[in-house]
Design an enzyme around this catalytic site. Structure first.
Site, PDB file in Angstrom:
ATOM      1  N   LYS A   1      -2.313   6.379  -4.096  1.00  0.00           N
ATOM      2  CA  LYS A   1      -3.391   7.329  -3.780  1.00  0.00           C
ATOM      3  C   LYS A   1      -3.103   8.713  -4.355  1.00  0.00           C
ATOM      4  CE  LYS A   1      -3.655   4.782   0.545  1.00  0.00           C
ATOM      5  NZ  LYS A   1      -2.242   4.566   0.962  1.00  0.00           N
TER       6      LYS A   1
ATOM      7  N   TYR B   1       3.416   9.898   0.771  1.00  0.00           N
ATOM      8  CA  TYR B   1       4.364   9.258   1.693  1.00  0.00           C
ATOM      9  C   TYR B   1       5.823   9.583   1.325  1.00  0.00           C
ATOM     10  CZ  TYR B   1       0.246   6.397   2.914  1.00  0.00           C
ATOM     11  OH  TYR B   1      -1.003   5.968   3.276  1.00  0.00           O
TER      12      TYR B   1
ATOM     13  N   ASP C   1       0.842  -1.195   0.000  1.00  0.00           N
ATOM     14  CA  ASP C   1       0.000   0.000   0.000  1.00  0.00           C
ATOM     15  C   ASP C   1       0.881   1.250   0.000  1.00  0.00           C
ATOM     16  OD1 ASP C   1      -2.790   1.174   0.402  1.00  0.00           O
ATOM     17  OD2 ASP C   1      -1.585   2.191   1.926  1.00  0.00           O
TER      18      ASP C   1
ATOM     19  N   HIS D   1      -7.153   9.921  -1.941  1.00  0.00           N
ATOM     20  CA  HIS D   1      -6.595   9.743  -0.603  1.00  0.00           C
ATOM     21  C   HIS D   1      -7.478  10.341   0.491  1.00  0.00           C
ATOM     22  CE1 HIS D   1      -2.421   9.194   1.454  1.00  0.00           C
ATOM     23  NE2 HIS D   1      -3.400   8.899   2.284  1.00  0.00           N
TER      24      HIS D   1
END
Ligand code: A2P
Length: 319
Positions: free
Chosen positions: A81, A52, A47, A114
């Site tokens: 996302k 990130y 994921d 997201h």
């Protein structure tokens, strides 16, 4: 190489491995090894997200394991996302192409919005005014959804879905969708088990993917006085009775509920033990006991940065 992980069938016929490695907060310098270790251990679902800041390093690990012949691309389920500054319909495809380039992939298995709330485009990921307040964009997530749908037809993503959407927001998407969301990825653990949102999503064939299933002890805003899920004495007692760790018990809890679960770790032993949850079951009594730990204020990831945004999912909504 096939893996023994159970899969959940999505409403479009694709399947998703029920456990995946979370990569939020995994530092770029740690995540490549973590993903390599996870794939060696048997994880087939990773994921990811643009926000990130580590998708290139995740991609290095995926490429290495494919080149070594450990897995083929089609053995893996890779999610990413769309970040809040790319909600404007004309930006969606480009954002996906950036993620695909970073991950070194030709397609994603799953692409999620997201968060429902859009931020001002074209600058920082968390654009703020001089007072530190988030600069919002007035793009409505239903228009973002309309821009996600053609990505499926183009073969750039196999499935599309939502993350952090409340009931009302999921409904609004369903009202206009020609391609249905396959999952709503939300915070989910025994202190915040999302029973109502899960029941609602299930009515529409939408799965729940549980993020922060361990109570996210490394969330940046954690305070020392906050309750710590993995140290909960009642959970410790259950784990001792079953001869498992608390982490294994709370992960298995999501498996029993039919959710997809995403524990994050960058530590090889913990990546392995989090995966080692398919040789035992929780009884219905234990699942009910864990259900009873739900707390009204159990949410750990409230996204306070964008409180006040008209599309903030948690501020004013029941669930
Ligand atoms: P680490 O990456 O050093 O293993 P969540 O998935 O709920 O967001 O939680 C992630 C946090 O939990 C990280 O701090 C991670 O640290 C830690 N963690 C992951 N697996 C375990 C485990 N089996 N036991 C204790 N802590 C864990």
């Amino acid at each position: 190489m096939a893996s023994k992980v159970p899969v959940v069938k999505l409403l479009n016929g694709y399947t998703i491995p029920q456990i995946g490695l979370g990569t939020w907060k995994s530092k770029p310098g740690e995540v490549t090894q973590a993903v390599k270790d996870a794939i060696d251990i048997g994880y087939r679902h990773i994921d990811c997200a643009h926000i990130y800041g580590n998708e290139r390093e995740v991609g290095e690990a995926i490429a290495a394991k494919i080149n070594e012949g450990v897995v083929k691309r089609e053995d893996l389920f890779i999610t990413s996302k769309l970040w809040n500054t790319y909600h404007r319909p004309d930006l969606v495809r480009g954002a996906l192409l950036t993620t695909l380039k970073d991950l070194g992939l030709k397609y994603l298995d799953l692409y999620l919005i997201h968060w429902p709330q859009a931020y001002k485009e074209g600058g920082d990921n968390f654009p703020t005014d001089e007072n530190g307040k988030i600069l919002v964009s007035d793009v409505d997530y239903v228009d973002t959804w309309r821009a996600m749908e053609p990505l499926v037809g183009e073969g750039l993503v196999r499935s599309i879905g939502l993350s952090n959407f409340n009931k009302r927001q999921v409904l609004r998407v369903l009202e206009i969708a020609t391609v249905k969301p396959v999952t709503n990825q939300v915070e989910c653990h025994p202190y915040f088990n999302q029973a109502r949102l899960k029941a609602f999503c299930a009515q529409h064939g939408i799965t729940i993917t549980a993020y922060s299933p361990l109570g996210s002890p490394d969330r940046p805003w954690a305070k020392p006085e906050d309750p710590q899920l993995l140290l909960d004495p009642q959970l410790v007692a259950i784990a001792q009775r079953l001869g498992k760790t608390v982490a294994q018990v709370v992960l298995r809890y999501q498996i029993e509920r039919g959710n997809i679960v995403l524990p994050k770790s960058v530590n090889k032993d913990r990546i392995a033990s989090n995966f080692n949850i398919f040789d035992f079951k929780l009884s219905q009594e234990d699942v009910s006991l864990l259900d009873s730990f739900d707390r009204p204020n159990g949410r750990l990831v409230p996204m306070t940065a964008s409180y006040g945004h008209e599309h903030h999912p948690f501020e004013n909504d029941e669930y």
